[in-house]
Design a protein around this motif. Structure first.
Motif, PDB file in Angstrom:
ATOM      1  N   SER A  63      -2.596  -6.586  -7.567  1.00 16.81           N
ATOM      2  CA  SER A  63      -3.534  -5.551  -6.811  1.00 16.81           C
ATOM      3  C   SER A  63      -4.284  -5.877  -5.879  1.00 16.81           C
ATOM      4  O   SER A  63      -4.607  -7.287  -5.768  1.00 16.81           O
ATOM      5  CB  SER A  63      -4.397  -5.055  -7.969  1.00 16.81           C
ATOM      6  N   SER A 113       5.462  -5.192   1.454  1.00 21.06           N
ATOM      7  CA  SER A 113       5.563  -4.137   2.610  1.00 21.06           C
ATOM      8  C   SER A 113       4.428  -3.152   2.627  1.00 21.06           C
ATOM      9  O   SER A 113       3.861  -2.817   3.991  1.00 21.06           O
ATOM     10  CB  SER A 113       6.713  -3.437   2.906  1.00 21.06           C
ATOM     11  N   ASP A 114       3.911  -2.678   1.708  1.00 21.59           N
ATOM     12  CA  ASP A 114       2.767  -1.608   1.736  1.00 21.59           C
ATOM     13  C   ASP A 114       1.413  -2.276   1.175  1.00 21.59           C
ATOM     14  O   ASP A 114       0.493  -1.464   1.228  1.00 21.59           O
ATOM     15  CB  ASP A 114       2.850  -0.496   0.625  1.00 21.59           C
ATOM     16  N   VAL A 115       1.175  -3.526   1.289  1.00 16.36           N
ATOM     17  CA  VAL A 115       0.026  -4.189   0.950  1.00 16.36           C
ATOM     18  C   VAL A 115      -0.474  -4.885   2.401  1.00 16.36           C
ATOM     19  O   VAL A 115       0.050  -5.308   3.270  1.00 16.36           O
ATOM     20  CB  VAL A 115       0.435  -5.106  -0.040  1.00 16.36           C
ATOM     21  N   GLU A 116      -1.814  -4.743   2.227  1.00 21.24           N
ATOM     22  CA  GLU A 116      -2.586  -5.534   3.320  1.00 21.24           C
ATOM     23  C   GLU A 116      -2.541  -6.981   3.240  1.00 21.24           C
ATOM     24  O   GLU A 116      -2.912  -7.448   2.268  1.00 21.24           O
ATOM     25  CB  GLU A 116      -4.088  -4.892   3.343  1.00 21.24           C
ATOM     26  N   TRP A 117      -2.126  -7.772   4.163  1.00 23.11           N
ATOM     27  CA  TRP A 117      -2.060  -9.000   4.263  1.00 23.11           C
ATOM     28  C   TRP A 117      -3.389  -9.756   4.840  1.00 23.11           C
ATOM     29  O   TRP A 117      -3.652  -9.001   5.829  1.00 23.11           O
ATOM     30  CB  TRP A 117      -0.671  -9.476   5.011  1.00 23.11           C
ATOM     31  N   PRO A 136       4.593  -8.241   7.841  1.00 20.80           N
ATOM     32  CA  PRO A 136       3.234  -7.277   7.309  1.00 20.80           C
ATOM     33  C   PRO A 136       3.515  -6.171   8.071  1.00 20.80           C
ATOM     34  O   PRO A 136       3.625  -5.906   9.197  1.00 20.80           O
ATOM     35  CB  PRO A 136       2.023  -8.062   7.586  1.00 20.80           C
ATOM     36  N   THR A 137       2.864  -4.897   7.529  1.00 24.39           N
ATOM     37  CA  THR A 137       2.862  -3.654   8.106  1.00 24.39           C
ATOM     38  C   THR A 137       1.348  -3.286   8.462  1.00 24.39           C
ATOM     39  O   THR A 137       1.162  -2.779   9.282  1.00 24.39           O
ATOM     40  CB  THR A 137       3.570  -2.432   7.551  1.00 24.39           C
ATOM     41  N   ARG A 138       0.444  -4.198   7.639  1.00 21.80           N
ATOM     42  CA  ARG A 138      -1.052  -4.048   7.557  1.00 21.80           C
ATOM     43  C   ARG A 138      -1.423  -5.352   7.533  1.00 21.80           C
ATOM     44  O   ARG A 138      -1.030  -5.995   6.655  1.00 21.80           O
ATOM     45  CB  ARG A 138      -1.689  -2.977   6.709  1.00 21.80           C
TER      46      ARG A 138
END
Length: 426
Positions: A63, A113-117, A136-138
């Motif tokens: 999470s 991919s949908d998680v903030e790095w 990353p996307t975010r």
């Protein structure tokens, strides 16, 4: 005056203490605490498909944001590939992954991919992460956040100490991470690098919000995540250290031949080019234009430790450059696509030089009032381009459009446009 300007002088977060400050900005000012061990110990290195699959499942089930870091072997190996990837996420703990044994981490990248790095100095690690399938996307960049928030020192160790009150070990940042097996002290260091990264992110988010800069940071992070891979550099041999000494085209050809020969050898051997032949030696040979192996061996960098075969390969490169026709020699400099160097403006265009001087002073004053580096407020190149070729009508709409056209983010356009309009109109 913006919220950021009003709070710029308040440095309540910039103290040492055992935890991030509370919402009121208070912080324990006790001595920083050495962080010696990861809280769950040093995890085993993930080096096979089965362990990687288990790691992917664990991090997908975690999470919150995921802390990500990568270790390279700069100065030891050719290129900038990753030799260790570290991750940490709530519910998954810490993972250390060997990308040599597991070169395709696209499955892990897809799971996150949908998680903030959360990365520190993201632009340094993203290229090597992209090579192994992690994009990353975010993201949240804690170094950039520190710059925007006005911290004087933004290295990871300095930030963790000043914001969270812990001291990280500093001893293994420049080691040869291609070593196998990796020594336990190095793995401990690597695990600790992501131990507090999410905590640091949370504290910096609060501070940016307090200063009225959080939306600015979000725009910067989005721009980094959306940026395409960098284009290959044209004529990389021109970046040889000491090139300012090389004036003649024939000498430039020697630099090019030696650099390209060195690069092929370094790539084949997978070693840093500097370990094959130093930049200083390349420049020495270019200036001297030796005609024999004996003359080459007398130059600095081609001493007695270099074998005859090595000397012959370098002399062959020099000979190739000497044999080129005039039409094949490199030009003295690369074609200039933007404005000329600022030092030449006074002669070429005194009015543009005056605009640049006024713009620089205005941008500097604004950056100081916001407590952030000038280059993070707006890139110097953007300021130069607008001053060299200003819009025909100097008003807020035209200057703002020019800034946006050069890649400035909306927050930068909003802040910088008024001061540039005034500078260009003066």
């Amino acid at each position: 005056m913006t919220d950021a300007q009003e709070t710029a002088a308040d440095t309540s977060l910039r103290t040492t203490g055992g935890a991030p400050p509370d919402d009121g900005g208070s912080s324990d000012t006790g001595a920083p605490i050495p962080l010696l061990e990861p809280r769950e110990g040093i995890p085993p290195v993930v080096a096979d498909d089965e362990s990687l699959a288990a790691t992917i499942a664990a991090f997908a089930a975690g999470s919150g944001p995921v802390a990500v870091d990568a270790e390279r072997a700069s100065g030891y190996r050719y290129g900038q590939r990753a030799y260790l990837v570290q991750l940490r996420r709530e519910g998954a703990g810490t993972a250390l992954i060997d990308p040599v044994a597991c070169p395709d981490l696209s499955g892990l990248g897809a799971a996150l991919s949908d998680v903030e790095w959360v990365l520190h100095a993201a632009t340094q690690d993203l290229p090597c992460l992209r090579e192994i399938g992690m994009v990353p996307t975010r993201l949240f960049d804690t170094e950039l956040a520190g710059r925007l928030a006005g911290f004087p020192r933004v290295g990871l160790g300095a930030m963790v100490e000043s914001v969270l009150g812990f001291v990280l070990e500093k001893g293994h940042s420049a080691v040869d991470w291609s070593t196998r097996p990796l020594p336990e002290p190095w793995l401990r260091y690597a695990a600790l690098d992501v131990e507090l990264l999410v905590d640091l992110r949370d504290a910096l988010e609060k501070e940016l919000d307090r200063q009225g800069k959080l939306e600015w940071a979000r725009q910067e992070f989005a721009a980094i995540a959306a940026a395409p891979p960098a284009e290959p550099r044209k004529d990389p041999w021109r970046r040889t250290s000491g090139m300012h000494k090389v004036r003649r085209r024939r000498q430039l050809a020697v630099v090019r031949e030696l650099w390209e020969t060195r690069d092929r050898i370094a790539q084949r051997r997978d070693v840093s080019p500097g370990k094959v032949l130093s930049d200083a030696a390349i420049v020495e040979a270019a200036l001297a234009l030796p005609v024999t192996v004996h003359a080459l061996a007398a130059l600095n960098g081609f001493g007695h430790r270099m074998g005859r075969r090595q000397l012959e390969q370098w002399q062959a490169a020099v000979d190739r450059a000497r044999a080129l026709a005039e039409t094949q020699l490199p030009a003295p400099g690369q074609p200039v696509t933007g404005p000329p160097p600022p030092r030449a403006w006074a002669d070429k265009d005194p009015a543009a030089a005056a605009r640049l001087s006024a713009a620089r002073a205005a941008v500097s004053a604004l950056a100081e009032s916001l407590t952030m580096p000038q280059e993070n407020l707006i890139t110097p190149d953007t300021v130069r381009r607008v001053c060299w070729e200003p819009p025909k009508v100097v008003d807020a709409d035209a200057v703002g459009a020019a800034l946006a056209g050069y890649g400035a983010r909306a927050w930068q356009v909003e802040l910088v446009t008024p001061v540039l309009v005034a500078a260009l109109s003066a």
